[in-house]
Design an enzyme around this catalytic site. Structure first.
Site, PDB file in Angstrom:
ATOM      1  N   GLU A 272     -58.793  75.333   6.623  1.00 61.29           N
ATOM      2  CA  GLU A 272     -58.037  75.397   5.358  1.00 61.29           C
ATOM      3  C   GLU A 272     -57.915  74.010   4.772  1.00 61.29           C
ATOM      4  OE1 GLU A 272     -54.059  77.127   5.090  1.00 61.29           O
ATOM      5  OE2 GLU A 272     -54.718  78.745   6.436  1.00 61.29           O
TER       6      GLU A 272
ATOM      7  N   GLU B 185     -51.878  78.436  12.591  1.00 54.70           N
ATOM      8  CA  GLU B 185     -50.708  77.568  12.442  1.00 54.70           C
ATOM      9  C   GLU B 185     -49.483  78.083  13.215  1.00 54.70           C
ATOM     10  OE1 GLU B 185     -49.703  76.183   8.561  1.00 54.70           O
ATOM     11  OE2 GLU B 185     -51.732  75.529   8.112  1.00 54.70           O
TER      12      GLU B 185
HETATM   13  C1  NOJ Z   1     -51.019  77.241   5.501  1.00 53.74           C
HETATM   14  C2  NOJ Z   1     -51.181  78.681   5.799  1.00 53.74           C
HETATM   15  O1  NOJ Z   1     -52.051  78.993   6.836  1.00 53.74           O
HETATM   16  C3  NOJ Z   1     -51.405  79.530   4.574  1.00 53.74           C
HETATM   17  O2  NOJ Z   1     -50.923  80.790   4.867  1.00 53.74           O
HETATM   18  C4  NOJ Z   1     -50.708  78.900   3.387  1.00 53.74           C
HETATM   19  O3  NOJ Z   1     -50.715  79.716   2.275  1.00 53.74           O
HETATM   20  C5  NOJ Z   1     -51.396  77.598   3.070  1.00 53.74           C
HETATM   21  N1  NOJ Z   1     -51.415  76.744   4.243  1.00 53.74           N
HETATM   22  C6  NOJ Z   1     -50.817  76.826   1.886  1.00 53.74           C
HETATM   23  O4  NOJ Z   1     -49.510  76.485   2.108  1.00 53.74           O
END
Ligand code: NOJ
Length: 449
Positions: free
Chosen positions: A352, A165
């Site tokens: 994710e 991200e």
């Molecule tokens: C995005 C991120 O990659 C991760 O670090 C974060 O905890 C989750 N999504 C949830 O917000």
């Protein structure tokens, strides 16, 4: 309806170093920008610090035992740059290497494949002092780090992601909500350009070294915006900006099509935000990849009137909030977009997906997390539909193995399949953990509809 995934589908869980490891000042680890940022007053909800987190630095055996309980065949985690190179470059911290060797050995013993991210937001603070991603030297620093990773772990990692991200660097340099807490959009845009170059150079390094059997890619989240009122010009403009200017557009365009989009360049021009771009940069950024990691949480519907109401209420000190909406169907749309618009013709992994619960709702409600089960089920249904329509998705990783340090939301937002009792350093399976284990065993589930 029978929702079944392919025999060889990857089922995993995901975490990141800064969110679970703790051991922040142990065995030679250097501070990261999150260690420093989280100590600034008011930056993290309820003052949560990442210094102990889930204590995975000491409880790594338990982490892997939980993965066994779930039956996952892959674990997505990240390396902590400042545990490996405390100063960001220079001297390697052997104890840091030993920690990850141990994790990788445990995964191997248990037949769990390793999906490792090189950079998940935790820049060594020493490098931030030199300008961090805003300094073009970062390309050299990142390659040094990537090279240490490939030398030490190249044989044992199955999938490498250079970055997770990249947008987080925009939030941290341009908006101030994430580390390092700066609010300078010009600096942020330059930082993102350098980050993309770090990615490209690391992929080139990987191709030269050819370590082990691993594959390499990048993880870019897509929160696709739609105009709530399809014909409303303001809503359309908001959605456009959410996607192309402040969202995935800045990454997917250079990574897969080459260069920044005309719209983004116009925006840079009009707002004096044009980053310095050297000759050849776009060729460096656009490297052939083995896979693309998609972090998907939700689709977003923009409504300019509601946004104004929200802003007005905020100015008046109120707390106007839209009802949270859930749009799992956006996943299918995003998967189509990746291929049709960005020509992502490589295997895709959902790296994710997950749902937070408030800590304030209490331990019992957190353990009995039926709403998370429903949420994940819906996402998997839409994923399955997309795959039936031809989307080449090879795996799914649930965020997260256990509740952990959720960045500026601190320990308030609990995303885990396991409930983390931070006081006792215990992890307790939630209802969703048992459900996910069953889905993995049965490679899917039945739905009545
Ligand atoms: C995005 C991120 O990659 C991760 O670090 C974060 O905890 C989750 N999504 C949830 O917000």
């Amino acid at each position: 309806m029978n929702i079944r995934f392919p025999e060889n589908f990857t089922w995993g869980v995901a975490t990141a170093a800064a969110q679970i490891e703790g051991g922040a000042f142990e065995d030679g680890r250097g501070p990261s920008i999150w260690d420093v940022f989280s100590r600034l007053p008011g930056k993290i909800k309820n003052g949560g610090l990442p210094e102990v987190a889930c204590d995975s630095y000491h409880l790594v055996e338990r982490d892997v035992e939980m993965m066994k309980e779930l039956g996952v065949n892959s674990y997505r985690f990240s390396f902590s740059w400042s545990r490996i190179l405390p100063e960001g470059t220079g001297k390697v911290n052997e104890k840091g290497i030993t920690y990850y060797k141990k994790l990788l050995a445990l995964l191997k013993e248990n037949g769990i494949r390793a999906n490792a991210t090189m950079y998940h937001w935790d820049l060594p603070y020493a490098l931030q002092l030199k300008g961090g991603f805003g300094n073009r030297e970062i390309i050299k620093w990142f390659c040094e780090y990537a090279s240490v990773l490939l030398d030490n772990f190249g044989e044992d990692v199955d999938m490498w992601a250079t970055f997770n991200e990249p947008i987080a660097t925009y939030v941290g340099y341009g908006q101030g909500f994430f580390a390092p807490g700066l609010r300078d959009e010009k600096y942020a845009r330059q930082a993102l350009h350098h980050l993309l170059l770090c990615h490209g150079e690391a992929v080139k390094l990987f191709r030269e070294r050819k370590p082990g059997h691993g594959k390499i890619g990048i993880v870019v989240d897509v929160w696709r915006h739609y105009p709530e009122r399809e014909e409303n010009e303001e809503d359309k403009a908001m959605a456009f900006a959410g996607n192309e200017i402040r969202g995935y557009g800045m990454f997917l365009h250079p990574l897969f099509l080459g260069g920044y989009s005309k719209e983004l360049l116009d925006y840079f021009e009009e707002n004096q935000l044009m980053p310095l771009i050297a000759e050849g940069d776009f060729e460096t950024i656009r490297q052939p990849l083995d896979f693309y990691g998609l972090n998907f949480y939700n689709g977003l519907y923009d409504n300019a009137d509601k946004m104004r109401e929200r802003e007005k209420a905020r100015k008046e000190g109120g707390n106007y909030q839209d009802e949270p909406e859930n749009h799992p169907e956006a996943l299918k749309d995003v998967l189509h977009m990746l291929v049709e618009k960005y020509h992502v013709n490589i295997p895709i992994y959902i790296t994710e997906n997950g749902m937070p619960f408030d800590d304030a709702s209490g331990r019992e409600a957190n353990l009995d997390d039926q709403a998370r089960i429903e949420y994940v089920k819906n996402v998997l249904i839409w994923l399955h539909k997309a795959m039936e329509e031809g989307a080449d998705v090879r795996g799914y990783y649930l965020w997260s193995l256990m509740d952990n340090f959720e960045w500026s939301a601190g320990y308030d937002a609990r995303y885990g399949l396991y409930y983390t009792d931070y006081e006792k350093a215990e992890r307790i399976p939630k209802k969703s953990a048992k459900w996910y284990a069953q889905v993995i065993r049965e490679k899917g589930f039945e739905v009545e509809r």
